[in-house]
Write a protein that holds these residues in place. Structure first.
Motif, PDB file in Angstrom:
ATOM      1  N   LEU A  57       0.718  -1.249  -0.135  1.00 38.66           N
ATOM      2  CA  LEU A  57       0.260   0.348   0.275  1.00 38.66           C
ATOM      3  C   LEU A  57       1.177   1.541  -0.072  1.00 38.66           C
ATOM      4  N   LEU A  58       1.836   1.283   0.905  1.00 38.58           N
ATOM      5  CA  LEU A  58       2.770   2.086   1.039  1.00 38.58           C
ATOM      6  C   LEU A  58       3.625   2.624   0.132  1.00 38.58           C
ATOM      7  N   PHE A  59       4.430   1.758  -0.823  1.00 37.18           N
ATOM      8  CA  PHE A  59       5.826   1.408  -1.820  1.00 37.18           C
ATOM      9  C   PHE A  59       5.640   0.950  -2.628  1.00 37.18           C
ATOM     10  N   ALA A  60       4.467   0.472  -3.410  1.00 35.80           N
ATOM     11  CA  ALA A  60       4.471   0.421  -4.438  1.00 35.80           C
ATOM     12  C   ALA A  60       4.075   0.748  -5.791  1.00 35.80           C
ATOM     13  N   LEU A  61       3.397   1.819  -5.575  1.00 37.38           N
ATOM     14  CA  LEU A  61       3.767   3.035  -6.512  1.00 37.38           C
ATOM     15  C   LEU A  61       5.335   3.488  -6.850  1.00 37.38           C
ATOM     16  N   PRO A  62       5.910   4.176  -6.438  1.00 38.15           N
ATOM     17  CA  PRO A  62       7.220   3.806  -6.490  1.00 38.15           C
ATOM     18  C   PRO A  62       8.340   2.817  -6.158  1.00 38.15           C
ATOM     19  N   ALA A  63       8.072   1.897  -5.910  1.00 38.64           N
ATOM     20  CA  ALA A  63       8.711   0.375  -7.061  1.00 38.64           C
ATOM     21  C   ALA A  63       8.547   0.483  -7.821  1.00 38.64           C
ATOM     22  N   GLY A  64       6.791   0.087  -8.305  1.00 40.23           N
ATOM     23  CA  GLY A  64       7.445   0.126  -9.899  1.00 40.23           C
ATOM     24  C   GLY A  64       7.768   1.689 -10.809  1.00 40.23           C
ATOM     25  N   ALA A  65       8.023   3.070 -10.473  1.00 32.84           N
ATOM     26  CA  ALA A  65       8.671   3.764 -10.988  1.00 32.84           C
ATOM     27  C   ALA A  65      10.019   3.397 -10.839  1.00 32.84           C
ATOM     28  N   LEU A  66      10.470   3.331  -9.891  1.00 34.92           N
ATOM     29  CA  LEU A  66      12.319   2.936 -10.209  1.00 34.92           C
ATOM     30  C   LEU A  66      12.844   1.348 -10.464  1.00 34.92           C
ATOM     31  N   VAL A  67      11.819   1.083 -10.431  1.00 31.45           N
ATOM     32  CA  VAL A  67      12.204  -0.630 -11.883  1.00 31.45           C
ATOM     33  C   VAL A  67      11.715  -0.174 -13.639  1.00 31.45           C
ATOM     34  N   ASP A  68      11.323   0.707 -13.422  1.00 35.43           N
ATOM     35  CA  ASP A  68      11.385   1.292 -15.158  1.00 35.43           C
ATOM     36  C   ASP A  68      12.193   2.386 -14.898  1.00 35.43           C
ATOM     37  N   ARG A  69      12.994   2.879 -14.375  1.00 29.84           N
ATOM     38  CA  ARG A  69      14.442   3.547 -13.784  1.00 29.84           C
ATOM     39  C   ARG A  69      15.645   3.034 -13.948  1.00 29.84           C
ATOM     40  N   LEU A  70      15.503   1.792 -13.119  1.00 31.10           N
ATOM     41  CA  LEU A  70      16.792   1.142 -13.239  1.00 31.10           C
ATOM     42  C   LEU A  70      16.791  -0.051 -13.969  1.00 31.10           C
ATOM     43  N   ASP A  71      18.548  -0.984 -13.684  1.00 33.03           N
ATOM     44  CA  ASP A  71      18.478  -2.091 -14.486  1.00 33.03           C
ATOM     45  C   ASP A  71      17.760  -3.341 -13.389  1.00 33.03           C
ATOM     46  N   ARG A  72      16.969  -4.219 -13.846  1.00 36.71           N
ATOM     47  CA  ARG A  72      15.659  -4.314 -13.172  1.00 36.71           C
ATOM     48  C   ARG A  72      16.857  -5.782 -12.895  1.00 36.71           C
ATOM     49  N   ARG A  73      17.024  -6.082 -13.453  1.00 41.33           N
ATOM     50  CA  ARG A  73      17.985  -7.249 -12.464  1.00 41.33           C
ATOM     51  C   ARG A  73      18.823  -6.807 -11.126  1.00 41.33           C
ATOM     52  N   ARG A  74      19.606  -5.799 -11.429  1.00 45.42           N
ATOM     53  CA  ARG A  74      19.861  -5.446 -10.453  1.00 45.42           C
ATOM     54  C   ARG A  74      19.327  -4.683  -8.821  1.00 45.42           C
ATOM     55  N   ALA A  75      17.795  -4.102  -9.050  1.00 49.02           N
ATOM     56  CA  ALA A  75      16.509  -4.005  -8.815  1.00 49.02           C
ATOM     57  C   ALA A  75      16.922  -5.358  -7.848  1.00 49.02           C
ATOM     58  N   MET A  76      16.346  -6.224  -8.265  1.00 48.87           N
ATOM     59  CA  MET A  76      16.187  -7.535  -7.863  1.00 48.87           C
ATOM     60  C   MET A  76      17.649  -8.353  -6.806  1.00 48.87           C
ATOM     61  N   LEU A  77      19.001  -7.936  -6.833  1.00 49.83           N
ATOM     62  CA  LEU A  77      19.776  -7.554  -5.922  1.00 49.83           C
ATOM     63  C   LEU A  77      19.539  -7.300  -4.662  1.00 49.83           C
ATOM     64  N   GLY A  78      19.735  -6.346  -5.019  1.00 54.35           N
ATOM     65  CA  GLY A  78      18.746  -5.299  -4.052  1.00 54.35           C
ATOM     66  C   GLY A  78      18.370  -5.594  -2.703  1.00 54.35           C
ATOM     67  N   ALA A  79      17.261  -5.767  -3.583  1.00 49.83           N
ATOM     68  CA  ALA A  79      16.047  -6.113  -2.799  1.00 49.83           C
ATOM     69  C   ALA A  79      16.623  -7.713  -1.629  1.00 49.83           C
ATOM     70  N   ASN A  80      17.061  -8.007  -2.138  1.00 51.46           N
ATOM     71  CA  ASN A  80      17.465  -9.986  -1.815  1.00 51.46           C
ATOM     72  C   ASN A  80      18.464  -9.494  -0.847  1.00 51.46           C
ATOM     73  N   LEU A  81      19.438  -8.316  -1.233  1.00 55.09           N
ATOM     74  CA  LEU A  81      20.544  -8.067  -0.268  1.00 55.09           C
ATOM     75  C   LEU A  81      19.561  -7.659   1.332  1.00 55.09           C
ATOM     76  N   VAL A  82      19.049  -6.330   1.217  1.00 53.46           N
ATOM     77  CA  VAL A  82      18.120  -6.367   2.415  1.00 53.46           C
ATOM     78  C   VAL A  82      17.214  -6.983   3.226  1.00 53.46           C
ATOM     79  N   ARG A  83      17.068  -7.956   1.701  1.00 54.70           N
ATOM     80  CA  ARG A  83      15.819  -8.881   3.290  1.00 54.70           C
ATOM     81  C   ARG A  83      16.689 -10.232   3.989  1.00 54.70           C
ATOM     82  N   GLY A  84      18.012 -10.101   3.525  1.00 59.11           N
ATOM     83  CA  GLY A  84      18.528 -11.027   3.984  1.00 59.11           C
ATOM     84  C   GLY A  84      19.064 -10.688   5.561  1.00 59.11           C
ATOM     85  N   GLY A  85      20.516  -9.155   5.054  1.00 59.30           N
ATOM     86  CA  GLY A  85      20.476  -8.454   6.471  1.00 59.30           C
ATOM     87  C   GLY A  85      20.185  -8.334   6.795  1.00 59.30           C
TER      88      GLY A  85
END
Length: 409
Positions: A57-85
């Motif tokens: 609810l809070l972050f879905a829209l900014p997340a989508g805009a970021l994914v369309d701006r960033l390299d999508r593979r790198r976005a996935m990498l960063g997300a997994n590193l955050v979850r593990g941390g």
């Protein structure tokens, strides 16, 4: 459809998706089981599910805009590193005696925020990797991996890990996310969408929302899925209290609870392989009618029985229907949306379709605290079956017209 032509890049993404989904499946079942050791309050247990899903609810829209701006593979990498941390931090707190229900809330919310980025990027990258003509095959295999890992292997593994100790339950998903990161590092190439001109993040978000709101087919699908996920979010926020422990209605042990939950994923695994042949036989709309009605059994069975075998059977048929509908609808969404908008469309869609899970969890906390658990299941079963009304709007003619419009665009 042949799957051998999906390519090595796709199968590396598939491997990362499966490992990440297994980590998610373990954690999302392990956290409530661990939380029961801190409290038996229905409101607090349901609140944990709310914390998991609130980020949609809070972050879905900014997340989508970021994914369309960033390299999508790198976005996935960063997300997994955050979850593990995040999980590493709470593991250390637990080891040194600082574990609490509130620490679990922080982990649930943090993992949820990272998930909005990972899932949006993972779904948006598929058309870049396999091409639109192979989307049904690619999505079907991806769902097979995710369902098998997240809900078939994850829940029973979580039950066993919690029985072995909190440390085992937390270290395992950390390790799985780490291996998923390694698989993503093997994916070569650039997966960023070329952009022309400069726009603000706010303007990008608005463009994605306008596309969804003005598109009759996608708008209707999002409302249908949102309503259904409100119902399932409410149901599974409190299901652990209904199912686990000697004082519960079903009286299951933690491992037995995991096995019952796994039947839903087993049905989903079957549905991921049946979606293509069933769609060829019944057509897209026929498949959606059958799959949505079957999906309602996931909740409907809990409204009429506490028998574990009957519940498992309902979960299996419900999981089969849910995944069949997902394969059809996700493939359509990817075909009907331009690549440059796909991240924002996916996030706008999921704001409605997934954000409602958190609202359902809140509703479950209130209803179960005041009226009891059975009332939650009865009310949500009615909502789950009612979503088929949307198929009177999304007809085969409507789909054909939308596809023609997408080709012209």
């Amino acid at each position: 459809m042949e799957t051998k032509g999906l390519g090595s890049t796709y199968w590396r993404l598939w491997t990362a998706a499966g490992l990440s989904s297994l980590a998610d499946g373990v954690l999302k079942v392990a956290l409530p089981l661990v939380a029961v050791g801190y409290t038996r309050s229905p409101a607090l247990i349901a609140g944990l599910a709310f914390a998991f899903t609130l980020p949609w609810l809070l972050f879905a829209l900014p997340a989508g805009a970021l994914v369309d701006r960033l390299d999508r593979r790198r976005a996935m990498l960063g997300a997994n590193l955050v979850r593990g941390g995040l999980l590493a931090v709470v593991t250390l707190m637990t080891v040194f005696g600082g574990g609490s229900i509130w620490a679990l809330y922080v982990v649930a919310a943090g993992v949820g925020f990272a998930e909005t980025v990972y899932d949006t990027a993972a779904q948006s990258i598929v058309p870049q990797v396999v091409g639109r003509e192979r989307l049904s095959a690619a999505n079907g295999r991806m769902y097979a991996a995710e369902q098998t890992a997240n809900e078939f292997a994850g829940p029973p593994l979580a039950g066993l890990l919690v029985a072995a100790g909190v440390l085992a339950a937390f270290v395992t998903p950390m390790a799985l996310w780490a291996v998923a990161v390694a698989a993503l590092l093997l994916v070569r190439g650039t997966h960023r969408i070329e952009r022309t001109g400069h726009t603000t993040l706010r303007a990008d978000i608005a463009e994605g929302l306008r596309f969804l709101v003005r598109h009759k087919v996608l708008r209707t699908f999002s409302v249908m899925v949102g309503t259904f996920n409100f119902a399932t979010g409410a149901t599974f926020a409190v299901f652990v209290l209904y199912a686990v422990g000697p004082g519960s209605a079903m009286g299951l042990s933690e491992p037995a609870f995991g096995l019952v939950m796994a039947t839903n994923a087993a049905g989903g695994l079957a549905g991921s392989f049946l979606a293509e042949p069933v769609e060829r036989r019944l057509g897209r709309i026929g498949t959606l009618w059958v799959s949505w009605l079957a999906g309602g059994l996931t909740i409907g069975v809990l409204a009429v029985t506490t028998n574990a075998v009957a519940v498992a059977a309902g979960f299996f048929l419900g999981g089969l229907g849910i995944v069949m509908s997902n394969v059809v609808m996700v493939s359509l969404r990817q075909r009907l949306t331009p690549d440059r908008l796909l991240g924002r469309l996916n996030s706008s869609y999921r704001l409605v379709a997934w954000g409602t899970k958190s609202l359902g969890a809140l509703a479950a906390g209130v209803l179960s605290q005041t009226l009891g658990l059975h009332v939650v299941f009865a009310v949500m079963a009615v909502l789950a079956f009612a979503v088929v009304a949307g198929l009177f709007v999304v007809t085969e003619n409507a789909l054909t017209a939308a596809e023609r419009e997408a080709v012209r665009a």
